[in-house]
Design a protein around this motif. Structure first.
Motif: not given
Length: 706
Positions: A363-367
């Motif tokens: 999973i890639i988290r974004y700001s």
């Protein structure tokens, strides 16, 4: 904003700074919160990029044949340029996106700003996605869980094609992410599920979800295992989610199936089928296409035209919604499939190790503080003391392969380039030293330093953008056609009349050294001539946009106009009458197999044969000129032969359709002024003649060109 892309030539994965895309009709603009990397699915793309040219060729033998055919007609140099240009185009990675709607385009009524949604958008901080590829997330589903929606829909579509019933035995071969989800959905449907893989961790996960999973690394015979667990009957269905080049998987699938069993392929495997295996059991075999009905259908995906639910129950969007329903109810559990979570800045590291990774899903988290700039500046250049500054709208294949290399040779000052998503324009801006990349072409129209706008978009946007650019006080270069109908043409001409700015259309053939030499040999007083021009245009599938009369205008208006201009130049006279006849059955306003007869004011005659049904191994273009017992033949703009011309010698060059000469002259015009390259009367005449050809096809008659 930031977006992850891959260079297909080198295999390098890059976190690129690009302009934020603009909201547009039928689309939803989304600020990303999560995306998902499926190690198995995306590994194939990364490994292909890292492969050398020979390995790439082995993986795509059909492309190799196309390259060899192109070499025969166009020569080695132009062919290699085209291949390297294609490989240099960036590939956006990712297709499992979760985010919040920040804007909706016209004709979008299903979504509102603030909605949480899933889409097949790439790994990017903002994505602009057609509405039929977006679905709302139920309140009880987390962003992490929702990130599994799109990839789950791939498995779900395979299940729908298999059409299992309660109590049937279904085998899932390959327990990667798609395989694990497919198996879990089958269990939820009441099936007896057998799963095979070589990874013990994946086998354990499958067992925890009610799957009779087996580690083939232990030496188990999968065929015998299935027969033992079905009382010798065999599997009712086999769904292949594995990625393996071997032909063993398809053979084993046939052997473990019962008579009249179903085999569905979701993954990528060797496909040398044994007729006997399938014949004796009357097995059915089907390849599943991505997320479901609607995939790769331009009308459904890009134009937002839904399939009626009573006739197509499960489209790709409705498959997304079904998966979200399963996540909300708990029938689909995905939390334990997450191997790791990383911030966007760490995504390159994940891709660099993807070939050896044992990860199932990342999973890639974004700001939430992503840049929302629609224009980014790549280098500082002072254009205040420079004449002829150019802005380019469109960053497609023709722009990258032909226009920009030619403008570079002409030392053209290019300040900005616009592309809809921002990515392709940014890559080209970096390659060619362009100062700005933007997703909003309006910024160029407002820029006082830009003198000329190049329009290289899809054809239906040419006239409106040309009109806007002229009203903004810019010269325009339109990569043909200028307009698709009389109303659009009038709009452009009215704008030009008010501003006096120059209109140039990319009719490059007249600038080829071959055409220039023939024109010189004909002389100023050649009298009426006959010209026979053939364009072996090549087949383009009917669902490609160029055939759409509302978008591409069809290939006669969109492409054959090149040859109409060429004949106007060679004859030195405007077209007065047109008659077009097409091959076989056709829509009344569209064809790409036609003969076009042209009459000219000075008595000259011309025939344009525009064919799409010829061999690609044959020359693409051929022009024959007959005048006063003399003949000149241009063969694919590489060789020109003269017969009966006393002061002309045959000419041989590398493929030269006139682009370089055209852009040299146009850049010189922008810097120094003077007369335009092509008289406006000739541009108008050719545009009207292309409309007349379509009218002739409808009315089955000669049409006068006013």
């Amino acid at each position: 904003m930031k977006q992850i892309v891959q260079n297909l030539k080198s295999g390098e994965t890059i976190l690129e700074d690009v302009p934020m895309p603009q909201s547009k009709r039928g689309h939803v603009l989304i600020r990303t919160t999560r995306t998902l990397i499926s190690a198995g699915t995306e590994r194939m793309l990364v490994e292909f990029g890292k492969a050398n040219f020979i390995e790439k060729a082995r993986q795509q033998p059909d492309k190799v044949k196309q390259v060899l055919d192109k070499m025969k007609t166009d020569g080695v140099g132009p062919t290699l340029d085209a291949v390297f240009n294609k490989l240099n185009q960036p590939l956006p990675l990712g297709y499992c996106n979760v985010g919040e709607v920040v804007a909706v385009g016209k004709d979008v009524f299903e979504f509102s700003v603030g909605d949480r949604v899933v889409s097949n958008g790439p790994h990017a901080e903002f994505v602009n996605v057609p509405k039929n590829l977006v679905a709302k997330i139920p309140d009880g589903v987390t962003d992490n869980q929702a990130a599994f929606t799109v990839i789950s829909a791939i498995g779900l579509q395979g299940i729908r094609l298999c059409n299992p019933t309660f109590g049937e035995t279904i085998v899932v071969t390959g327990l990667g992410l798609i395989g694990l989800i497919t198996a879990q959905l089958l269990v939820a449907q009441g099936c007896n599920v057998i799963g095979f893989d070589f990874d013990e961790n994946k086998v354990k996960l499958a067992k925890s979800k009610g799957v009779n999973a087996v580690n083939l690394a232990d030496g188990v015979d999968p065929v015998q295992f299935v027969l033992q667990h079905t009382n010798g009957v065999g599997a009712d269905g086999v769904i292949i989610t594995a990625s393996n080049k071997s032909n063993d998987i398809i053979a084993q699938s046939a052997h473990m199936s019962r008579k009249r069993g179903r085999i569905i392929l979701i993954g990528v495997i060797g496909l040398e089928l044994s007729r006997a295996d399938f014949y004796e059991k009357e097995l059915s075999f089907q390849v599943s296409c991505s997320y479901g009905p609607g995939r790769y259908d331009e009308d459904y995906e890009q134009n937002g035209i839904d399939y009626p639910l009573p006739f197509v129950r499960w489209t790709e969007k409705r498959n997304f919604e079904a998966v979200l329903g399963a996540l909300a109810s708990g029938r689909l559990q995905v939390d334990d499939l997450i191997s790791e979570e990383v911030d966007l800045e760490g995504i390159v590291r994940v891709y660099e190790g993807i070939s050896s990774s044992k990860s199932i899903a990342t999973i890639i988290r974004y700001s939430s503080s992503s840049s929302q700039a629609s224009t980014i500046e790549l280098n500082k250049t002072d254009y205040t003391v420079t004449n002829g500054v150019i802005g380019i709208i469109g960053a497609g294949n023709f722009t990258s392969s032909t226009i920009l290399p030619a403008l570079k040779k002409a030392k053209a000052p290019i300040k900005a380039i616009a592309s809809a998503a921002g990515l392709s324009g940014t890559i080209l801006a970096k390659k060619y030293g362009i100062s700005q990349s933007t997703s909003d072409y309006q910024t160029m129209l407002k820029d006082a330093e830009i003198d000329s706008i190049f329009i290289t978009t899809r054809h239906n946007m040419h006239a409106s953008m040309a009109t806007e650019s002229l009203h903004a006080g810019k010269h325009i270069f339109v990569e043909k056609p200028l307009a698709l109908n009389q109303e659009e043409l009038n709009s452009v001409l009215n704008a030009q009349a008010k501003t006096g700015k120059n209109i140039m259309v990319g009719f490059n053939r007249r600038f080829s050294p071959h055409v220039q030499e023939v024109k010189r040999a004909l002389g100023n007083n050649s009298g009426p001539i006959n010209v026979n021009a053939t364009m072996n245009a090549g087949f383009i599938p009917a669902d490609v946009w160029v055939h759409d009369m509302q978008v591409g205008g069809g290939r006669i208006i969109g492409e054959a106009c090149h040859y109409m201009d060429l004949l106007v130049y060679l004859t030195g006279s405007p077209i007065t009458r047109v008659c077009m006849s097409s091959l076989g059955e056709h829509p009344e306003d569209n064809t790409d197999n036609a003969s076009i007869l042209l009459q000219f004011k000075n008595g000259s005659n011309g025939v344009i044969n525009y064919f799409s049904n010829g061999s690609k191994a044959y020359s693409k273009e051929r022009v024959e000129v007959y005048s006063n017992e003399r003949t000149a033949i241009i063969d694919n703009f590489r060789k020109t032969s003269f017969f009966g011309f006393k002061k002309s010698s045959d000419l041989r060059t590398k493929l030269d359709k006139g682009h370089t000469n055209q852009f040299n002259k146009y850049v010189n015009f922008l810097k120094r002024g003077g007369e335009g390259l092509i008289p406006q009367s000739e541009i108008i005449n050719v545009t009207l003649a292309s409309f007349a050809a379509i009218k002739s096809l409808k009315e089955k008659a000669w049409i006068n060109v006013e």
